[in-house]
Design a protein around this motif. Sequence first.
Motif, short mmCIF file in Angstrom:
data_model
loop_
_atom_site.label_atom_id
_atom_site.label_comp_id
_atom_site.label_asym_id
_atom_site.label_seq_id
_atom_site.Cartn_x
_atom_site.Cartn_y
_atom_site.Cartn_z
N TYR A 53 -3.50 -6.04 6.07
CA TYR A 53 -2.44 -5.05 6.24
C TYR A 53 -1.43 -5.00 5.10
CZ TYR A 53 -4.23 -4.56 10.94
OH TYR A 53 -5.05 -4.33 12.02
N MET A 54 -1.53 -5.89 4.11
CA MET A 54 -0.56 -5.87 3.01
C MET A 54 -1.21 -5.68 1.66
SD MET A 54 2.14 -8.83 4.21
CE MET A 54 3.17 -8.55 2.78
N ASN A 55 -2.49 -5.32 1.64
CA ASN A 55 -3.19 -5.01 0.40
C ASN A 55 -3.38 -3.51 0.28
OD1 ASN A 55 -3.45 -7.45 -0.84
ND2 ASN A 55 -5.66 -7.61 -0.59
N PRO A 56 -3.38 -2.96 -0.93
CA PRO A 56 -3.66 -1.54 -1.10
C PRO A 56 -5.06 -1.21 -0.60
CG PRO A 56 -2.75 -2.48 -3.12
CD PRO A 56 -3.06 -3.62 -2.20
N ARG A 57 -5.23 -0.05 0.01
CA ARG A 57 -6.54 0.32 0.54
C ARG A 57 -7.59 0.48 -0.55
NH1 ARG A 57 -7.35 -1.62 4.80
NH2 ARG A 57 -9.20 -0.32 5.03
N LEU A 97 0.42 5.06 5.91
CA LEU A 97 0.00 3.79 5.30
C LEU A 97 1.19 3.02 4.75
CD1 LEU A 97 -3.28 4.88 3.45
CD2 LEU A 97 -3.10 3.39 5.45
N ARG A 98 2.16 3.75 4.17
CA ARG A 98 3.35 3.08 3.65
C ARG A 98 4.19 2.50 4.78
NH1 ARG A 98 3.33 7.37 -0.33
NH2 ARG A 98 4.64 8.66 1.03
N PRO A 145 -5.52 0.94 9.27
CA PRO A 145 -5.65 1.54 7.93
C PRO A 145 -6.92 2.37 7.76
CG PRO A 145 -4.95 -0.75 7.78
CD PRO A 145 -5.34 -0.51 9.21
N PHE A 189 2.44 -0.56 5.96
CA PHE A 189 2.61 -1.62 4.95
C PHE A 189 4.01 -2.23 5.06
CE2 PHE A 189 3.94 -2.98 0.69
CZ PHE A 189 2.92 -3.86 0.38
#
Length: 318
Positions: free
Chosen positions: A261-265, A198-199, A184, A202
């Motif tokens: 890896y599963m949180n918004p940047r 990124l999507r 990320p 995710f």
Amino acid sequence: MMDVSNESTVTEFILVGFEQSSSSTRALLFALFLALYSLAMAMNGLIIFITWTDPKLNSPMYFFLGHLSFLDVCFITTTIPQMLIHLVVMNHTLAFASCLAQMYLVFGVGVAECILLAFMAYDRYVAICHPLSYAQIMSRQICVRLVSTAWFFGLINGILLDYMTFRGPFCKDNHIENFFCEAPIVITLSCGDPQFSLRVIFADAIVVLLSPMVLIVISYARILMSILGRASSSGRGKTFSTCASHLTVVIFFYTSAMFSYMNPRSTHGPDKDKPFSLLYTVITPMCNPIIYSFRNKEMKGAMVRTLGRSSLAQAWSV
């Protein structure tokens, strides 16, 4: 991917890591991480040795445990030796190809470990809920196939995520605010729009992390139902104790991986990323063998036998 790197104006990355810390702090961190790395390598190496050589540890559970320790050795060796070098030298650069290779190994080994942890939960479910059919269901051939499946999907998934990370040219800042090439962070340095990559990462994290988690939850839900259905409270405690080590490892690994890896940047930053990166790249590989060895009488017995044989051999050689 090689064509992309040739078209890129960025030929190397700079791992910021802990370079902003004082020299005394870096020296302290070097000693700490070297000790943790040495402990993780020694403990995992011992587990690999005894699970593959001790005839009393020939059950599927220890077969999986040996491979889990091997994955931990691969995982920690991919990132920590480089970090140790960067703590003592001023040059923190990393070639484009080296960053790509490191990220591929982190993804491949990490995904393989996620899948293997799910198979280990299924193994516990079969052993507890179907003890009479356990040897047939979890035969050696089946165990080898399950481990091979974990490695296969891990390495294939690494190719996809590497491509999504490096598919665009890099002509922005080449400073990575971490001690290794984390996807990320690297994607945000791309010249193009990083949102699609990124999507995809995710979505991939949801599949890779949540699919094994579903199998783990289902396995332990059925184990819990089986335990509660037993009349003896001592039998319940003994049965659940065989699962406690695995559950502890799952919680450690999945919590840190999901945050990364599963949180918004937008919720991330160097101060938040580094602790969680350290958790799943250093602490978890070190804790796995400790958790399994201290909570398992058979493992402790095997370690005593192995260390006893080693001490006896040294005595005879003297």
